[in-house]
Design a protein around this motif. Structure first.
Motif, PDB file in Angstrom:
ATOM      1  N   VAL A   9       0.845  -1.188   0.000  1.00  0.00           N
ATOM      2  CA  VAL A   9       0.000   0.000   0.000  1.00  0.00           C
ATOM      3  C   VAL A   9       0.884   1.243   0.000  1.00  0.00           C
ATOM      4  N   VAL A  10       0.413   2.272  -0.682  1.00  0.00           N
ATOM      5  CA  VAL A  10       1.082   3.571  -0.742  1.00  0.00           C
ATOM      6  C   VAL A  10       0.099   4.622  -0.256  1.00  0.00           C
ATOM      7  N   VAL A  11       0.593   5.597   0.492  1.00  0.00           N
ATOM      8  CA  VAL A  11      -0.279   6.619   1.081  1.00  0.00           C
ATOM      9  C   VAL A  11       0.090   7.994   0.544  1.00  0.00           C
ATOM     10  N   TRP A  12      -0.919   8.708   0.060  1.00  0.00           N
ATOM     11  CA  TRP A  12      -0.819  10.143  -0.215  1.00  0.00           C
ATOM     12  C   TRP A  12      -1.654  10.841   0.853  1.00  0.00           C
ATOM     13  N   ALA A  13      -1.058  11.750   1.575  1.00  0.00           N
ATOM     14  CA  ALA A  13      -1.768  12.396   2.682  1.00  0.00           C
ATOM     15  C   ALA A  13      -1.647  13.908   2.593  1.00  0.00           C
ATOM     16  N   SER A  14      -2.688  14.585   3.064  1.00  0.00           N
ATOM     17  CA  SER A  14      -2.745  16.049   3.011  1.00  0.00           C
ATOM     18  C   SER A  14      -3.201  16.596   4.350  1.00  0.00           C
ATOM     19  N   ASP A  15      -2.594  17.716   4.747  1.00  0.00           N
ATOM     20  CA  ASP A  15      -3.047  18.472   5.912  1.00  0.00           C
ATOM     21  C   ASP A  15      -2.657  19.930   5.710  1.00  0.00           C
ATOM     22  N   PRO A  16      -3.495  20.692   4.978  1.00  0.00           N
ATOM     23  CA  PRO A  16      -3.137  22.085   4.689  1.00  0.00           C
ATOM     24  C   PRO A  16      -3.349  23.029   5.870  1.00  0.00           C
ATOM     25  N   PHE A  28      -6.952  12.769   3.771  1.00  0.00           N
ATOM     26  CA  PHE A  28      -7.059  14.225   3.833  1.00  0.00           C
ATOM     27  C   PHE A  28      -7.471  14.658   5.239  1.00  0.00           C
ATOM     28  N   GLU A  29      -6.487  15.099   6.024  1.00  0.00           N
ATOM     29  CA  GLU A  29      -6.752  15.679   7.341  1.00  0.00           C
ATOM     30  C   GLU A  29      -7.279  17.113   7.160  1.00  0.00           C
ATOM     31  N   GLU A  30      -8.075  17.558   8.133  1.00  0.00           N
ATOM     32  CA  GLU A  30      -8.661  18.911   8.083  1.00  0.00           C
ATOM     33  C   GLU A  30      -9.263  19.183   6.707  1.00  0.00           C
ATOM     34  N   ALA A  31     -10.078  18.227   6.257  1.00  0.00           N
ATOM     35  CA  ALA A  31     -10.641  18.313   4.912  1.00  0.00           C
ATOM     36  C   ALA A  31     -11.588  19.498   4.756  1.00  0.00           C
ATOM     37  N   ALA A  32     -12.097  20.045   5.857  1.00  0.00           N
ATOM     38  CA  ALA A  32     -13.001  21.198   5.742  1.00  0.00           C
ATOM     39  C   ALA A  32     -12.301  22.374   5.066  1.00  0.00           C
ATOM     40  N   LYS A  33     -11.022  22.585   5.381  1.00  0.00           N
ATOM     41  CA  LYS A  33     -10.279  23.676   4.741  1.00  0.00           C
ATOM     42  C   LYS A  33     -10.120  23.409   3.246  1.00  0.00           C
ATOM     43  N   THR A  34      -9.821  22.161   2.900  1.00  0.00           N
ATOM     44  CA  THR A  34      -9.679  21.809   1.489  1.00  0.00           C
ATOM     45  C   THR A  34     -10.972  22.042   0.734  1.00  0.00           C
ATOM     46  N   ILE A  35     -12.088  21.615   1.319  1.00  0.00           N
ATOM     47  CA  ILE A  35     -13.386  21.800   0.661  1.00  0.00           C
ATOM     48  C   ILE A  35     -13.731  23.275   0.569  1.00  0.00           C
ATOM     49  N   ARG A  36     -13.464  24.011   1.641  1.00  0.00           N
ATOM     50  CA  ARG A  36     -13.809  25.435   1.684  1.00  0.00           C
ATOM     51  C   ARG A  36     -13.034  26.228   0.635  1.00  0.00           C
ATOM     52  N   GLU A  37     -11.795  25.873   0.384  1.00  0.00           N
ATOM     53  CA  GLU A  37     -10.958  26.651  -0.525  1.00  0.00           C
ATOM     54  C   GLU A  37     -10.895  26.066  -1.927  1.00  0.00           C
TER      55      GLU A  37
END
Length: 684
Positions: free
Chosen positions: A302-309, A381-390
């Motif tokens: 398994v490979v992980v792509w992760a985001s936390d803006p 995607f951590e803190e996905a609310a920011k990603t969705i909002r922006e």
């Protein structure tokens, strides 16, 4: 396993048990449970004879017996307040009638006037009334009926208990509801009353419908909270195994492990998991996610792509070296989303080419034609609310609907998946949810279905007072566990560092198909993505991506999807072949076609190649030599001067040093990259 009998069923068996001595013994055996009222009546009549002999015509005994009669009747009424109203009234009438007759018989004589007739009519009548009540309280299957008791108090009159199981901290009751009068929804609506009557929290009561009958439910009561103590992560559940194996994230209140499944399984009729993690600040949402992500990083395919803006390295920090791509700002997060859109058709085409209907562990192995395999991909995607909002409130909707057929799972984590932040279509696309403490029941309804809440799930009761408490409603999790509380394992930073270092060598690398699609789509946002060093090394991150590379924060995300072919990509020439196609720099070289002989070079002594166990032994011997020389402080550079002794790379040496720190053999100093040697006898 044999079914345990209730007390009522045991009583019925006792009544029907054959006696020894024929019909007379059998009749006496059957009559014994009904004798007490008759014996009480006979005893009252006999006791009136000596009472009349001693107290006849005396004023003081007359007054005393009258007061005693009134007091006894009042005491019976007071003592019966905990029973049903019918039993209370019946008992009071019986005591009042018997005590009144006894008082009159003791003063005037049991045969005076109508007293004798009243006795021979009233005593049998009262005894028979109790016999009838006793008979009606029992049904052929041994269940209490008639006065209802506890079930009547909580609004479930006429409900029968078919079976009960009582454990050390759990009691389950199979209830047969009166057909046509009560439904499972009526039981769910009365959970608060049931909890109040039992003096337990509301979320200690759960109701599960019987899938085969709408008139039966199972009521489960867990009186004590066995999850109140923090539960440290016990370690990987399947180290080096496949991501297709369950990922253990915590433990349910009954001690069974709570698991997540990421890939689908056609044999189990399970789809790939697309997961929403939700919980208010302080609910332990991020810690639970880290535990799951650390477990994923111990798997080989398994490979992980992760985001936390929003929090950048604050949450994902310890696991960053284990991630293939970490997007810690909005520009790289936008690029990651575009890359995920692009890799879906490339990965599905690869799966179709090799005859796979969906991803399975064999996909990650070397294929029959010698092509490298394709590991599973998780987009976290951590803190996905920011990603969705922006970006766009539907940015994950299409992805969640498409990626499951491409061997990809999406995980989005946020505090509140409300309609203002996540569209209804997006929530519908994510079929699984992991809900921690929330502020209100309305918040819980964003990710938990009504039937889960009706069954007793109540994350709003915890709020942020019980970090790590959660409900897991996910593919592969039995329906009966959806409303059962669990507590996430808590992973320390040392444990996360250990996972990152220990499983670095077996962790999968991204396949050329996925890497090529991502590189052709987002250019240097992918090819020059930041790669983080293993813990224990002082090397800076490799090839950091700056905010002004490739992506304009003012651009609309939709433009990337619709005008992707118009972008002027700046892909490094070193990553392109003669035809302009992307070449994975980590892929194996093609077979040699031509051999060109060059001038002979001076022969060098062959480098020693040791097994991993021999290399670790060489490192331990070297550390002991440093101790013998009187050194107290060492660093990776000191070991790297002797690389030929263990035949391993510099990164391997750094990883071993990090493991010595985790094991307590080395201790950190104030100087970065320098460690104090801890004697073997003092090491943890």
């Amino acid at each position: 396993m044999s079914q345990q009998l209730t007390a009522e069923q045991q009583y019925e068996l006792q009544l029907h048990a054959p006696g020894e001595g024929g019909i007379v013994a059998y009749l006496l055996h059957r009559a014994k449970p009904h004798l007490p009222p008759w014996l009480a009546g006979i005893g009252t009549g006999l006791a009136s004879l000596p009472a009349h002999h001693f107290w006849a015509g005396q004023a003081a005994p007359t007054a005393g017996l009258t007061l005693a009669s009134v007091a006894l009747t009042g005491a019976t009424w007071w003592a019966g307040k905990a029973t049903t109203s019918q039993r209370r009234l019946h008992s009071a009438i019986t005591v009042a009638t018997a005590s009144t007759w006894f008082t009159a018989a003791a003063i005037a004589g049991p045969g005076t006037g109508p007293l004798g007739g009243l006795y021979f009519m009233g005593a049998p009548a009262l005894a028979l009334s109790w016999n009838i009540r006793q008979i009606l309280r029992r049904t052929p299957d041994g269940n209490a009926a008639g006065d209802g008791g506890f079930l009547e108090k909580v609004g479930l009159a006429k409900t029968q208990v078919l079976r009960s199981q009582v454990g050390p901290n759990k009691a389950s009751f199979d209830l047969q509801l009166p057909r046509g009068e009560l439904t499972p929804e009526d039981v769910s609506k009365n959970i608060t009353r049931i909890a109040g009557a039992l003096d337990v929290p509301k979320n200690a009561i759960r109701v599960n419908e019987d899938p085969d009958s709408a008139s039966r439910v199972q009521l489960t009561v867990v009186p004590l909270d066995l999850l109140k103590n923090t539960i440290p992560c016990p370690g990987p559940s399947a180290p080096g195994g496949s991501i297709a194996e369950p990922v253990v994230v915590g433990v349910y209140e009954d001690g069974t492990p709570a698991v997540l499944y990421f890939p689908g399984d056609p044999e189990a009729a399970r789809n790939a998991t697309q997961l929403i993690i939700m919980g208010m600040t302080g609910s332990g949402k991020s810690e639970g996610g880290l535990t799951a992500l650390a477990e994923v990083c111990t798997r080989r395919d398994v490979v992980v792509w992760a985001s936390d803006p929003a929090k950048a390295e604050q949450t994902l920090g310890p696991l960053l070296p284990a991630l293939d791509w970490a997007a810690l700002d909005m520009n790289s997060t936008r690029a990651m989303i575009d890359a995920l859109r692009a890799v879906v058709p490339a990965r599905t085409a690869w799966l179709a080419k090799y005859g796979y209907k969906q991803w399975e562990p064999a996909c990650a192995e070397l294929q029959a034609d010698g092509s490298p395999g394709m590991p599973y991909l998780i987009g976290w995607f951590e803190e996905a609310a920011k990603t969705i909002r922006e970006t766009d409130d539907d940015v994950f909707t299409g992805l969640a609907q498409e990626v499951r057929s491409a061997g990809i799972s999406l995980v989005i984590s946020m505090q509140r998946a409300s309609g203002n932040q996540v569209s209804t279509d997006t929530r519908a696309s994510f079929g699984s949810s992991w809900c921690h403490g929330v502020k209100s029941e309305g918040d819980a309804r964003f990710v938990l279905d009504d039937d889960v809440l009706d069954a007793g799930a109540a994350p709003h009761v915890w709020k942020d007072k019980k970090p790590g408490y959660s409900y897991l409603v996910a593919n592969g999790v039995p329906d009966g566990s959806w409303a059962t509380p669990l507590r996430d394992y808590l992973s320390s930073v040392d444990y996360l560092n250990w996972v990152t270092v220990t499983f670095d060598d077996l962790r999968a690398h991204l396949d050329p198909t996925t890497a090529g699609a991502a590189a052709r789509t987002v250019d240097r946002a992918f090819t020059a993505r930041t790669r983080y060093p293993l813990p224990g090394t002082n090397q800076p991150p490799e090839a950091p991506m700056t905010d002004h590379d490739d992506y304009d924060p003012n651009d609309d995300t939709d433009d990337y999807d619709e005008e992707r072919d118009d972008h002027d990509y700046d892909t490094p020439d070193d990553d392109l072949d003669d035809d302009g196609e992307f070449v994975d720099p980590e892929a194996e070289l093609p077979p040699v076609q031509h051999v060109v002989e060059l001038a002979a070079r001076p022969q060098e002594a062959p480098r020693v190649q040791l097994t991993p166990a021999q290399a670790r032994q060489a490192m331990e011997e070297l550390l002991e030599e440093f101790e013998d020389e009187g050194r107290t402080v060492v660093g990776p550079a000191d070991f790297m001067e002797h690389c030929d002794r263990h035949g391993r790379s510099r990164s391997w040496v750094s990883g071993q040093v990090a493991q010595y720190v985790l094991a307590g053999r080395l201790a950190e100093t104030r100087e970065p990259g320098r460690y104090t040697i801890v004697p073997q006898s003092h090491a943890a």
